[in-house]
Design an enzyme around this catalytic site. Structure first.
Site, PDB file in Angstrom:
ATOM      1  CD  GLU A  81     -16.326  -8.770  25.120  1.00 56.96           C
ATOM      2  OE1 GLU A  81     -17.469  -9.206  25.098  1.00 56.96           O
ATOM      3  OE2 GLU A  81     -15.991  -7.775  25.776  1.00 56.96           O
ATOM      4  CB  CYS A  95      -9.710  -1.583  20.628  1.00 57.10           C
ATOM      5  SG  CYS A  95      -9.317  -1.699  22.368  1.00 57.10           S
ATOM      6  CB  CYS A 102      -6.141  -8.045  32.976  1.00 57.25           C
ATOM      7  SG  CYS A 102      -4.765  -6.959  33.444  1.00 57.25           S
ATOM      8  CB  CYS A 106      -7.434  -1.487  37.378  1.00 60.59           C
ATOM      9  SG  CYS A 106      -5.702  -1.538  36.873  1.00 60.59           S
ATOM     10  CB  CYS A 109     -10.592  -2.448  34.642  1.00 61.29           C
ATOM     11  SG  CYS A 109     -10.276  -3.414  33.164  1.00 61.29           S
ATOM     12  CB  CYS A 326     -11.992   2.189  27.653  1.00 63.46           C
ATOM     13  SG  CYS A 326     -10.748   2.467  26.444  1.00 63.46           S
TER      14      CYS A 326
HETATM   15  N1  SAH Z   1      -3.973  -2.905  30.550  1.00 64.08           N
HETATM   16  C1  SAH Z   1      -3.697  -1.754  29.785  1.00 64.08           C
HETATM   17  C2  SAH Z   1      -4.472  -1.684  28.477  1.00 64.08           C
HETATM   18  C3  SAH Z   1      -5.903  -2.112  28.500  1.00 64.08           C
HETATM   19  S1  SAH Z   1      -7.034  -1.082  29.345  1.00 64.08           S
HETATM   20  C4  SAH Z   1      -3.916  -0.508  30.607  1.00 64.08           C
HETATM   21  O1  SAH Z   1      -4.477  -0.599  31.676  1.00 64.08           O
HETATM   22  O2  SAH Z   1      -3.471   0.551  30.169  1.00 64.08           O
HETATM   23  C5  SAH Z   1      -7.264   0.283  28.215  1.00 64.08           C
HETATM   24  C6  SAH Z   1      -7.680   1.570  28.909  1.00 64.08           C
HETATM   25  O3  SAH Z   1      -9.023   1.497  29.416  1.00 64.08           O
HETATM   26  C7  SAH Z   1      -6.797   1.908  30.091  1.00 64.08           C
HETATM   27  O4  SAH Z   1      -6.457   3.269  30.095  1.00 64.08           O
HETATM   28  C8  SAH Z   1      -7.717   1.587  31.240  1.00 64.08           C
HETATM   29  O5  SAH Z   1      -7.311   2.226  32.398  1.00 64.08           O
HETATM   30  C9  SAH Z   1      -9.037   2.068  30.702  1.00 64.08           C
HETATM   31  N2  SAH Z   1     -10.202   1.603  31.448  1.00 64.08           N
HETATM   32  C10 SAH Z   1     -10.297   0.506  32.233  1.00 64.08           C
HETATM   33  N3  SAH Z   1     -11.523   0.436  32.780  1.00 64.08           N
HETATM   34  C11 SAH Z   1     -12.225   1.504  32.343  1.00 64.08           C
HETATM   35  C12 SAH Z   1     -13.555   1.975  32.547  1.00 64.08           C
HETATM   36  N4  SAH Z   1     -14.408   1.310  33.282  1.00 64.08           N
HETATM   37  N5  SAH Z   1     -13.919   3.119  31.922  1.00 64.08           N
HETATM   38  C13 SAH Z   1     -13.068   3.788  31.128  1.00 64.08           C
HETATM   39  N6  SAH Z   1     -11.807   3.384  30.874  1.00 64.08           N
HETATM   40  C14 SAH Z   1     -11.388   2.260  31.485  1.00 64.08           C
HETATM   41 FE1  SF4 Z   2      -5.702  -4.849  33.423  1.00 62.49          FE
HETATM   42 FE2  SF4 Z   2      -7.925  -3.436  33.218  1.00 62.49          FE
HETATM   43 FE3  SF4 Z   2      -5.968  -2.604  34.807  1.00 62.49          FE
HETATM   44 FE4  SF4 Z   2      -5.621  -2.504  32.146  1.00 62.49          FE
HETATM   45  S1  SF4 Z   2      -7.122  -1.336  33.350  1.00 62.49           S
HETATM   46  S2  SF4 Z   2      -4.168  -3.250  33.690  1.00 62.49           S
HETATM   47  S3  SF4 Z   2      -6.789  -4.332  31.529  1.00 62.49           S
HETATM   48  S4  SF4 Z   2      -7.159  -4.484  35.077  1.00 62.49           S
END
Ligand code: SAH
Ligand code: SF4
Length: 333
Positions: A81, A95, A102, A106, A109, A326
């Site tokens: 996406e 974006c 990934c 986390c 996410c 995000c």
């Molecule tokens: N993997 C990288 C970039 C992709 S995620 C990273 O983690 O930085 C892009 C951003 O979205 C990151 O700051 C991530 O922490 C945030 N993000 C992930 N899950 C989210 C959620 N459920 N709500 C808001 N932001 C989120």
């Molecule tokens: Fe991966 Fe999501 Fe963590 Fe970014 S926030 S490192 S995309 S698991």
């Protein structure tokens, strides 16, 4: 679109051919090789036979029309996406994703829940920008102005392809977007931060912080066990010392988890000697595990940080109604 064979085809050609071909795809935005009239018929035939230019996609548009999400099917059937956000004043940001899924896991996410399927090639990263470049051209709208690597995946686990794509995004023969308009976000892969510090082209760095201490960060972001907070912050300090560029720390506000004034106090300590750092407070987009912090809690948290000298911004969220915000990106189909 399938450009897997492109590099092989270009190997036997003169260097300027590569430039012509990439310019045709990413600047002139051709959709059929016959439009590339500066290439010989014979070469065009080869390209036609092995490099397809159509993008297999499904488009979702938010109610306010400011956010578009494209679900792109790659040549092997995997899906990613990508999101376009139109801002006031004519700015528009794409974006992009850099991996299918990934591996970082986390807990907040949606992409993390998928695990890693595979890395994207540089052309697959560019395909996402290309999709929206074509769309804006069709609509006679202004060109894309900004690129953020905040889609699916961890950029520093696919460093080479990400930076290959960034150089093309920046290239005058391709998308011609200035390095200052390109941002890479990482969960804190220290080697990646160090490599980016040494790049001759300086793009913006964002760090997903989300917790002010190791105990909580370990719980939210398992990668913190490998790269603890202090190590990540030291790498960013080296980046700032070398580049004098501002760094954005991202902090999702999770109700009852990381939004206490005690957490704010710990953040103040972390940021005390870090002058070129900004903290971006992000509204949590529900993915099942947590709840977003109450607006009053966010206000008090922000207020505490600001009165103690931390530079704080708040991110406006785009496209929640089409699950384009995000952390919500995951190929559901
Ligand atoms: N993997 C990288 C970039 C992709 S995620 C990273 O983690 O930085 C892009 C951003 O979205 C990151 O700051 C991530 O922490 C945030 N993000 C992930 N899950 C989210 C959620 N459920 N709500 C808001 N932001 C989120
Ligand atoms: Fe991966 Fe999501 Fe963590 Fe970014 S926030 S490192 S995309 S698991």
């Amino acid at each position: 679109m399938n450009l897997n064979e492109l590099d092989n085809l270009l190997v036997d050609e003169k260097p300027f051919r590569a430039k012509q071909v990439l310019r045709a795809i990413y600047k002139e935005l051709i959709r059929d090789w016959d439009e590339a009239t500066n290439l010989s018929l014979e070469f065009r035939k080869k390209l036609k036979d092995s490099c397809t230019l159509d993008i297999d996609s499904e488009l979702f548009v938010s109610d306010d029309n400011n956010t578009c999400k494209a679900l792109i099917t790659l040549s092997d059937g995997k899906k990613i996406e990508t999101v376009l956000m139109r801002h006031e004043g004519g700015r528009s940001t794409v974006c992009v994703s850099c991996q299918v899924g990934c591996p970082m896991g986390c807990v907040f996410c949606a992409t993390g829940k998928m695990g890693l399927v595979r890395n994207l090639t540089s052309h697959e990263i560019l395909e996402q920008v290309l999709f929206f470049a074509r769309m804006l051209k069709d609509k006679e709208e202004k060109e894309i102005t900004n690129i953020v690597f905040m889609g699916m995946g961890e950029p520093f686990l696919n460093y080479e392809n990400v930076f290959k794509a960034i150089r093309m995004i920046n290239d005058g023969n391709c998308f011609n977007i200035g390095s200052r308009k390109i941002s890479v976000s990482t969960c804190g892969v220290v080697e990646g931060i160090d490599m980016m510090t040494k790049e001759d082209m300086q793009v913006n760095l964002s760090i997903s912080l989300h917790a002010p201490n190791d105990e909580l960060r370990n719980e939210l972001m398992p990668i913190n066990k490998q790269y603890p907070l202090e190590k990540v912050l030291e790498a960013v300090d080296r980046y700032i010392a070398e580049t004098s560029r501002k760094v954005m720390y991202e902090y999702i506000m999770l109700k009852g988890k990381n939004d206490s004034l005690e957490c704010a106090e710990q953040l103040v300590k972390l940021f005390r000697k870090r002058s070129l750092s900004m903290l971006n407070l992000i509204v949590y987009n529900p993915t099942g595990n947590f709840e977003p912090s109450d607006p009053e809690t966010v206000k008090a948290f922000k207020n505490f940080l600001e009165t103690h000298g931390v530079f704080v911004t708040q991110r406006y969220e785009f496209g929640q109604d089409i699950k384009a915000a995000c952390g919500q990106l995951a190929s559901r189909k």
